[in-house]
Design an enzyme around this catalytic site. Sequence first.
Site, short mmCIF file in Angstrom:
data_model
loop_
_atom_site.label_atom_id
_atom_site.label_comp_id
_atom_site.label_asym_id
_atom_site.label_seq_id
_atom_site.Cartn_x
_atom_site.Cartn_y
_atom_site.Cartn_z
N ARG A 1 37.93 37.14 40.12
CA ARG A 1 37.04 37.94 39.28
C ARG A 1 37.61 38.15 37.88
NH1 ARG A 1 37.48 42.57 43.68
NH2 ARG A 1 37.73 40.62 44.85
N LYS B 1 49.35 36.01 50.15
CA LYS B 1 48.56 35.78 51.35
C LYS B 1 49.47 35.39 52.51
CE LYS B 1 44.61 33.81 48.80
NZ LYS B 1 43.55 34.74 49.21
N ASP C 1 39.64 26.98 46.70
CA ASP C 1 39.28 28.15 45.90
C ASP C 1 38.66 27.78 44.56
OD1 ASP C 1 39.03 30.88 46.06
OD2 ASP C 1 40.96 31.32 45.15
N ASP D 1 45.72 39.47 44.40
CA ASP D 1 44.91 38.50 45.14
C ASP D 1 43.42 38.65 44.83
OD1 ASP D 1 44.51 36.35 46.84
OD2 ASP D 1 44.38 37.59 48.64
N LYS E 1 34.09 29.54 39.54
CA LYS E 1 35.49 29.93 39.75
C LYS E 1 36.33 28.67 39.96
CE LYS E 1 38.57 32.37 42.94
NZ LYS E 1 38.67 33.14 44.21
N GLU F 1 42.09 37.87 42.05
CA GLU F 1 42.31 37.20 40.77
C GLU F 1 41.08 36.46 40.26
OE1 GLU F 1 41.72 33.97 43.12
OE2 GLU F 1 42.89 35.72 43.66
N ASP G 1 45.50 29.26 45.15
CA ASP G 1 45.67 30.71 45.09
C ASP G 1 46.67 31.15 46.16
OD1 ASP G 1 45.43 33.44 44.80
OD2 ASP G 1 43.54 33.56 45.91
#
Length: 496
Positions: free
Chosen positions: A350, A276, A287, A346, A264, A348, A269
């Site tokens: 995946r 968030k 992230d 959020d 990933k 995202e 993010d």
Amino acid sequence: MDIRVTKFNEYKETAEVKAILMFESKEDFHMKFEDEAINNAISYVIENKEFTGKKGELYTVNLLRKEAPSKLILVGAGKGEELTAETIRKSLGKLVKECLRLKATTLEINVPALRKHFDMEIAAKAIGEAVTMATYTFDTYKSDKKPVTLNVVTLLCCSQCDVSILEAAVKEGVALGEGNLITRALVNEPANILTPAELAKGAEKTGEDYGFEVKVYNKEEIISLGMEAYMAVAKGSANEPKLIVMRHMGDSENPEEIFGLVGKGLTFDTGGYCIKPGQSMANMKTDMGGAAAVIGAMSTIAKMKLKKNVVAVVAACENMISGEAYRPGDIIGSMAGKTIEVLNTDAEGRLTLVDAVTYIIRNEKVSRVVDIATLTGAVVTALGSAAIGVVTNDDNFYNSLEEASKEVAEKVWKLPSFDEYKEQIKGEVADLKNIGGPRAGTITAGLFIGEFVESKPWLHLDIAGTCAGEKPPTEYHSSGATGSGARLLYTLVKNQ
């Protein structure tokens, strides 16, 4: 740093610091050295019970002289029958940090009693790892940087040891350590510096340095590949996405056996329109920990010239808010052709991962897949920072991962994948939903990715809890990024 292996009777130099690995066994306390000052210091410390050899114990003696060695450090290894590679890593990490505190430039490590308690080859590899990893600290942006003074470390072994075998083990340990440091350095970089384009450049530079191929696809090429889920996340940012493909084709005899790694690569993010809270967003530079882990693993795989075919893919982008950003309620496509109802922007990571998984299976023809990601806060709730959560469709593949985890002391824990969990991600108005509700979040996130693996043996590793922390998790780490996953992935690939 230069790490050497030399037999006691062939060692002609003298280091500033002499370190001795000692066990609790009383017979190990009666070793003698040619230097009487060393013998006297050991005798005094032991007679006065200032050092007992317990695991984690460290005792520094100033020998009060100008000639080397000027410092003696006794390193506790605990009970010989309980010794593990991780004990050695932790003990040596603590030793190296003490040498850095002392501003020592040279260190000799004496392990006179080690051979009767432990496999010297495994020990040498662990020493190579620990010495390499313990020197790192993230001070790139500090004006008062503290340079690493330690530049030569010599491991002294007995005359019965095969130096060439131990040198090879140290070399692999150093390569593992370097892969871990590459991972930590990438994760620690702030998001205003490490954009998707800079992450791609970092991968290219690592490929040049370590010897693996790197191909970077731009936005137009990503669109032409049909990676709609990935682009839905990426389109909200002014920083364009980069699809990073890395290849190490080391086994020409088995061209159809290709190990696939997917990391990933969200370099930042915000959560998108499901934004968030500020406290949660502050550390979102991490992230892309999965991406960093596969880049670090590829460096070690290439440096050690593994006879394996390995392809790694990172769908790098940012999840931002703008007039172009995707919204809750949107229905988007994917490279695999499945439609996805976006219930939470959020969730995202995946979405980027499923297109990367489809790409690596269909375009790179991999025979098995591991994806690694800082994917869910739910895994932190379930496992804390002690273990990596795993979802899989192949128990034998997981067993291989578990064995690799024991070698590198990165704990893993398999989560269930019952059909009831799969029901949670079935779509109402599309094929799938990108979240499965408030319960079993780590499992449903993993199973969402599992919907795209096309029956390939697959492992999903959620490193949200292990990727970074305010406190160092072990004696050979520093605060910040841990490098979680890089050594684990290398060992898994090597052992397959």
